[in-house]
Design an enzyme around this catalytic site. Structure first.
Site, PDB file in Angstrom:
ATOM      1  N   ASN A  32       0.820  -1.225   0.000  1.00  0.00           N
ATOM      2  CA  ASN A  32       0.000   0.000   0.000  1.00  0.00           C
ATOM      3  C   ASN A  32       0.852   1.272   0.000  1.00  0.00           C
ATOM      4  OD1 ASN A  32       0.959   0.212   2.593  1.00  0.00           O
ATOM      5  ND2 ASN A  32      -1.052   0.415   3.569  1.00  0.00           N
ATOM      6  N   ASN A  35       4.996   2.698   3.522  1.00  0.00           N
ATOM      7  CA  ASN A  35       6.394   2.906   3.914  1.00  0.00           C
ATOM      8  C   ASN A  35       7.330   2.488   2.778  1.00  0.00           C
ATOM      9  OD1 ASN A  35       8.319   3.802   5.776  1.00  0.00           O
ATOM     10  ND2 ASN A  35       8.716   1.726   6.485  1.00  0.00           N
ATOM     11  N   ALA A  81       4.254  -7.457   4.629  1.00  0.00           N
ATOM     12  CA  ALA A  81       3.509  -6.219   4.885  1.00  0.00           C
ATOM     13  C   ALA A  81       3.188  -6.078   6.363  1.00  0.00           C
ATOM     14  CB  ALA A  81       2.223  -6.197   4.055  1.00  0.00           C
ATOM     15  N   SER A 124       9.980 -11.794  14.139  1.00  0.00           N
ATOM     16  CA  SER A 124      11.085 -11.013  14.678  1.00  0.00           C
ATOM     17  C   SER A 124      11.619 -11.699  15.925  1.00  0.00           C
ATOM     18  CB  SER A 124      10.544  -9.626  15.035  1.00  0.00           C
ATOM     19  OG  SER A 124      11.457  -8.938  15.833  1.00  0.00           O
ATOM     20  N   TYR A 149       4.270  -3.965  19.200  1.00  0.00           N
ATOM     21  CA  TYR A 149       4.809  -4.494  17.943  1.00  0.00           C
ATOM     22  C   TYR A 149       5.201  -5.965  18.127  1.00  0.00           C
ATOM     23  CZ  TYR A 149       8.239  -5.731  14.426  1.00  0.00           C
ATOM     24  OH  TYR A 149       8.931  -6.416  13.458  1.00  0.00           O
ATOM     25  N   LYS A 153       3.542  -9.657  16.553  1.00  0.00           N
ATOM     26  CA  LYS A 153       4.260 -10.735  15.858  1.00  0.00           C
ATOM     27  C   LYS A 153       4.005 -12.064  16.575  1.00  0.00           C
ATOM     28  CE  LYS A 153       6.220  -8.430  12.551  1.00  0.00           C
ATOM     29  NZ  LYS A 153       5.845  -8.666  11.153  1.00  0.00           N
ATOM     30  N   ASN A 199      16.754   2.983  14.384  1.00  0.00           N
ATOM     31  CA  ASN A 199      17.721   1.884  14.483  1.00  0.00           C
ATOM     32  C   ASN A 199      19.147   2.378  14.281  1.00  0.00           C
ATOM     33  OD1 ASN A 199      15.103   0.299  12.942  1.00  0.00           O
ATOM     34  ND2 ASN A 199      15.881  -0.460  14.886  1.00  0.00           N
TER      35      ASN A 199
HETATM   36  P1  NAD Z   1       9.295  -1.897   5.564  1.00  0.00           P
HETATM   37  O1  NAD Z   1       8.426  -0.934   6.281  1.00  0.00           O
HETATM   38  O2  NAD Z   1      10.412  -1.368   4.740  1.00  0.00           O
HETATM   39  O3  NAD Z   1       8.398  -2.836   4.633  1.00  0.00           O
HETATM   40  C1  NAD Z   1       7.063  -3.137   4.921  1.00  0.00           C
HETATM   41  C2  NAD Z   1       6.260  -2.913   3.660  1.00  0.00           C
HETATM   42  O4  NAD Z   1       4.881  -3.206   3.923  1.00  0.00           O
HETATM   43  C3  NAD Z   1       6.328  -1.465   3.161  1.00  0.00           C
HETATM   44  O5  NAD Z   1       6.635  -1.464   1.792  1.00  0.00           O
HETATM   45  C4  NAD Z   1       4.919  -0.908   3.420  1.00  0.00           C
HETATM   46  O6  NAD Z   1       4.537   0.066   2.470  1.00  0.00           O
HETATM   47  C5  NAD Z   1       4.081  -2.172   3.356  1.00  0.00           C
HETATM   48  N1  NAD Z   1       2.856  -2.116   4.153  1.00  0.00           N
HETATM   49  C6  NAD Z   1       2.701  -1.663   5.418  1.00  0.00           C
HETATM   50  N2  NAD Z   1       1.414  -1.752   5.787  1.00  0.00           N
HETATM   51  C7  NAD Z   1       0.742  -2.301   4.749  1.00  0.00           C
HETATM   52  C8  NAD Z   1      -0.619  -2.634   4.531  1.00  0.00           C
HETATM   53  N3  NAD Z   1      -1.547  -2.389   5.459  1.00  0.00           N
HETATM   54  N4  NAD Z   1      -0.957  -3.177   3.347  1.00  0.00           N
HETATM   55  C9  NAD Z   1      -0.027  -3.404   2.385  1.00  0.00           C
HETATM   56  N5  NAD Z   1       1.265  -3.087   2.541  1.00  0.00           N
HETATM   57  C10 NAD Z   1       1.654  -2.544   3.711  1.00  0.00           C
HETATM   58  O7  NAD Z   1       9.829  -2.932   6.651  1.00  0.00           O
HETATM   59  P2  NAD Z   1      10.935  -4.073   6.512  1.00  0.00           P
HETATM   60  O8  NAD Z   1      12.073  -3.677   7.357  1.00  0.00           O
HETATM   61  O9  NAD Z   1      11.142  -4.420   5.103  1.00  0.00           O
HETATM   62  O10 NAD Z   1      10.175  -5.242   7.274  1.00  0.00           O
HETATM   63  C11 NAD Z   1       9.412  -6.219   6.591  1.00  0.00           C
HETATM   64  C12 NAD Z   1       8.774  -7.140   7.606  1.00  0.00           C
HETATM   65  O11 NAD Z   1       9.783  -7.717   8.412  1.00  0.00           O
HETATM   66  C13 NAD Z   1       7.799  -6.438   8.567  1.00  0.00           C
HETATM   67  O12 NAD Z   1       6.710  -7.307   8.797  1.00  0.00           O
HETATM   68  C14 NAD Z   1       8.633  -6.266   9.813  1.00  0.00           C
HETATM   69  O13 NAD Z   1       7.845  -6.222  10.974  1.00  0.00           O
HETATM   70  C15 NAD Z   1       9.499  -7.497   9.786  1.00  0.00           C
HETATM   71  N6  NAD Z   1      10.761  -7.347  10.528  1.00  0.00           N
HETATM   72  C16 NAD Z   1      11.592  -6.298  10.236  1.00  0.00           C
HETATM   73  C17 NAD Z   1      12.780  -6.144  10.946  1.00  0.00           C
HETATM   74  C18 NAD Z   1      13.688  -4.982  10.698  1.00  0.00           C
HETATM   75  O14 NAD Z   1      14.508  -4.665  11.578  1.00  0.00           O
HETATM   76  N7  NAD Z   1      13.644  -4.325   9.548  1.00  0.00           N
HETATM   77  C19 NAD Z   1      13.117  -7.073  11.934  1.00  0.00           C
HETATM   78  C20 NAD Z   1      12.243  -8.133  12.199  1.00  0.00           C
HETATM   79  C21 NAD Z   1      11.074  -8.259  11.477  1.00  0.00           C
HETATM   80  C1  WQD Z   2      20.677  -1.754  18.279  1.00  0.00           C
HETATM   81  C2  WQD Z   2      21.642  -1.303  19.370  1.00  0.00           C
HETATM   82  C3  WQD Z   2      20.701   0.252  20.926  1.00  0.00           C
HETATM   83  C4  WQD Z   2      20.179   3.492  18.025  1.00  0.00           C
HETATM   84  C5  WQD Z   2      14.951  -3.151  16.932  1.00  0.00           C
HETATM   85  C6  WQD Z   2      13.587  -3.640  17.274  1.00  0.00           C
HETATM   86  C7  WQD Z   2      13.423  -5.066  16.881  1.00  0.00           C
HETATM   87  C8  WQD Z   2      13.813  -5.316  15.440  1.00  0.00           C
HETATM   88  C9  WQD Z   2      15.102  -4.673  15.061  1.00  0.00           C
HETATM   89  C10 WQD Z   2      11.820  -5.427  14.069  1.00  0.00           C
HETATM   90  C11 WQD Z   2      21.005  -1.240  20.749  1.00  0.00           C
HETATM   91  C12 WQD Z   2      21.831   0.885  20.137  1.00  0.00           C
HETATM   92  C13 WQD Z   2      20.491   2.294  18.619  1.00  0.00           C
HETATM   93  C14 WQD Z   2      20.914   4.650  18.399  1.00  0.00           C
HETATM   94  C15 WQD Z   2      22.229   3.306  19.902  1.00  0.00           C
HETATM   95  N1  WQD Z   2      12.866  -4.775  14.514  1.00  0.00           N
HETATM   96  N2  WQD Z   2      21.492   2.194  19.546  1.00  0.00           N
HETATM   97  N3  WQD Z   2      21.912   4.491  19.319  1.00  0.00           N
HETATM   98  O1  WQD Z   2      16.721  -2.378  19.469  1.00  0.00           O
HETATM   99  O2  WQD Z   2      18.053  -4.410  18.740  1.00  0.00           O
HETATM  100  O3  WQD Z   2      15.917  -3.922  17.634  1.00  0.00           O
HETATM  101  O4  WQD Z   2      15.156  -3.332  15.524  1.00  0.00           O
HETATM  102  O5  WQD Z   2      11.407  -6.505  14.364  1.00  0.00           O
HETATM  103  O6  WQD Z   2      12.108  -5.403  17.133  1.00  0.00           O
HETATM  104  O7  WQD Z   2      13.382  -3.476  18.653  1.00  0.00           O
HETATM  105  O8  WQD Z   2      17.855  -2.444  17.198  1.00  0.00           O
HETATM  106  O9  WQD Z   2      19.099  -0.834  15.826  1.00  0.00           O
HETATM  107  O10 WQD Z   2      17.379   0.029  17.471  1.00  0.00           O
HETATM  108  O11 WQD Z   2      19.501  -0.946  18.323  1.00  0.00           O
HETATM  109  O12 WQD Z   2      23.130   3.218  20.732  1.00  0.00           O
HETATM  110  O13 WQD Z   2      20.667   5.765  17.911  1.00  0.00           O
HETATM  111  O14 WQD Z   2      22.084   0.016  19.061  1.00  0.00           O
HETATM  112  O15 WQD Z   2      20.712   0.671  22.258  1.00  0.00           O
HETATM  113  O16 WQD Z   2      21.981  -1.640  21.678  1.00  0.00           O
HETATM  114  P1  WQD Z   2      17.146  -3.277  18.392  1.00  0.00           P
HETATM  115  P2  WQD Z   2      18.409  -0.976  17.139  1.00  0.00           P
END
Ligand code: NAD
Ligand code: WQD
Length: 338
Positions: A32, A35, A81, A124, A149, A153, A199
């Site tokens: 959609n 993001n 998504a 995650s 969040y 999951k 992050n």
């Molecule tokens: P992202 O935000 O870049 O990608 C998510 C995509 O989903 C985007 O393109 C967004 O436009 C789309 N989207 C959001 N809501 C939607 C909806 N209602 N309908 C259709 N599309 C929708 O995020 P990402 O980092 O690529 O993460 C992808 C997946 O992996 C997510 O489910 C996220 O929770 C999970 N994940 C990400 C991380 C991370 O650190 N990046 C870590 C663990 C899990």
């Molecule tokens: C990493 C380390 C911070 C930013 C998050 C989500 C997790 C997953 C991945 C989706 C930590 C330190 C960070 C900054 C810092 N996402 N830090 N200064 O917290 O491990 O995980 O992203 O599923 O759910 O919680 O990742 O990159 O935010 O932090 O010192 O400006 O970097 O304290 O030790 P995190 P992060």
């Protein structure tokens, strides 16, 4: 073979589309754009020489999804998504449960109606909450989550387990990602966060490119090698390849199977900062500040299950992660906005 990729224009989804195309699959992306940017479509074409099919739509829109399933025959679905900002999920939990949980329920209903029974889910490592020990195995307790969040999951994981238990046609692969970083080696696609990055790696690269003055290192009094937080950073291209392995594995699997995707190596905040400076020859000014609420000292994967069953392991190291991040950021200082 057609694969539905929900959220396929996002950070991890776009890198996964490239690996799918390179392996001969045909990704059909449903996103959609909440993001993501449409420019990703052209960049994937530049990298692979092939078109992806893109359909704009919301995962909660049952009729839009039904039309998609009527038009295309899917072999399997990779479900990226969703919403992913931990802090925002605390402020707006209903939005997070709606998109992440309700969106997945809608998708599953439409899949069932069209007899598509294979789904790979983006979970995650955060489902483990505060782990008792590291490295974390898949059998470690889940559900003691610390924010909406993470709970969303965990809830989807439970829905998948109950659904596959109810009907043996269903096959679900849950991929629990650790900390994805880096960008495609071409420098054409990468992470493009809106506003101030939450992050570590995107924050560092925005400091390097001059968009932010300095990095705040959140605490140096943790029980770790240098006092700063330790995480399992994983190159996004390795992560994308993990999805390809899951696509190949899913038809032979049964029920719901969860895998950790991480390198298995814990790296501290300062190790990442130093590597970024050294390999990219840029300065990263930083200050040590208070701990960030909710952070823990160490988090990294035991990845032996993925090695054994998916035949997958990370091949890229910290040097690749910081160089590829910088290649993307320095070529695209404003992300996809030219
Ligand atoms: P992202 O935000 O870049 O990608 C998510 C995509 O989903 C985007 O393109 C967004 O436009 C789309 N989207 C959001 N809501 C939607 C909806 N209602 N309908 C259709 N599309 C929708 O995020 P990402 O980092 O690529 O993460 C992808 C997946 O992996 C997510 O489910 C996220 O929770 C999970 N994940 C990400 C991380 C991370 O650190 N990046 C870590 C663990 C899990
Ligand atoms: C990493 C380390 C911070 C930013 C998050 C989500 C997790 C997953 C991945 C989706 C930590 C330190 C960070 C900054 C810092 N996402 N830090 N200064 O917290 O491990 O995980 O992203 O599923 O759910 O919680 O990742 O990159 O935010 O932090 O010192 O400006 O970097 O304290 O030790 P995190 P992060």
């Amino acid at each position: 073979m057609n694969i539905l990729v929900t959220g396929g224009l996002g950070y991890i989804g776009s890198h996964t589309c490239i690996e799918l195309i390179n392996a001969g699959y045909h990704p059909i992306v449903f996103d959609n754009l909440s993001n993501a940017k449409k420019q990703v479509i052209d960049r994937i074409k530049t990298i692979t020489g092939k078109e992806i099919t893109f359909v704009e739509g919301d995962i909660r829109d049952e009729s839009a999804l039904s039309s998609l399933f009527e038009k295309y025959q899917f072999n399997c679905v990779i479900h990226f998504a969703g919403l992913k900002a931990v802090g925002e999920s605390v402020q707006q939990p209903l939005k997070y449960y709606d998109v992440n949980v309700n969106g997945t329920l809608t998708l599953l209903r439409v899949m069932q109606h069209h007899n598509v029974y294979q789904l790979i889910f983006s979970s995650s490592a955060t489902v483990y909450g505060i782990p008792d020990t590291v490295p974390i195995e898949e059998s470690a307790p889940t559900g003691q989550t610390t924010n909406p969040y993470a709970t969303s999951k965990y809830m989807v994981e439970r829905v998948l387990e109950d659904t596959s238990a109810s009907n043996p046609h269903w096959k679900f692969i849950i991929l629990r990602y650790f900390n994805p970083v880096g960008a495609h080696q071409s420098g054409l696609i990468g992470e493009d966060p809106q506003g101030i990055p939450n992050n570590l790696m995107p924050f560092i690269s925005q400091v390097a490119v001059g968009k932010r003055d300095k990095l705040s290192v959140y605490g140096n009094d943790y029980e770790t090698k240098d006092g700063t937080g330790v995480r399992d950073y994983l190159h996004v291209v390795d992560l994308a390849k993990g999805h390809l392995s899951a696509v190949k594995y899913i038809s032979t699997s049964k029920g719901t199977t969860a895998f950790n995707l991480g390198t298995g190596n814990g790296l501290s905040v300062l190790e990442v900062v130093e590597a970024f400076k050294e390999h990219n020859k840029v300065d990263i000014p930083y200050v040590i500040t208070e701990r960030r609420a909710g952070d823990i000292d160490s988090y990294y994967a035991n990845n032996s299950k993925a090695k054994k069953l998916l035949n997958w392991q990370a091949e890229l190291d910290l040097e690749d992660m910081v160089k590829d991040t910088w290649h993307w950021q320095s070529n695209n200082p404003n992300g996809y906005d030219e």
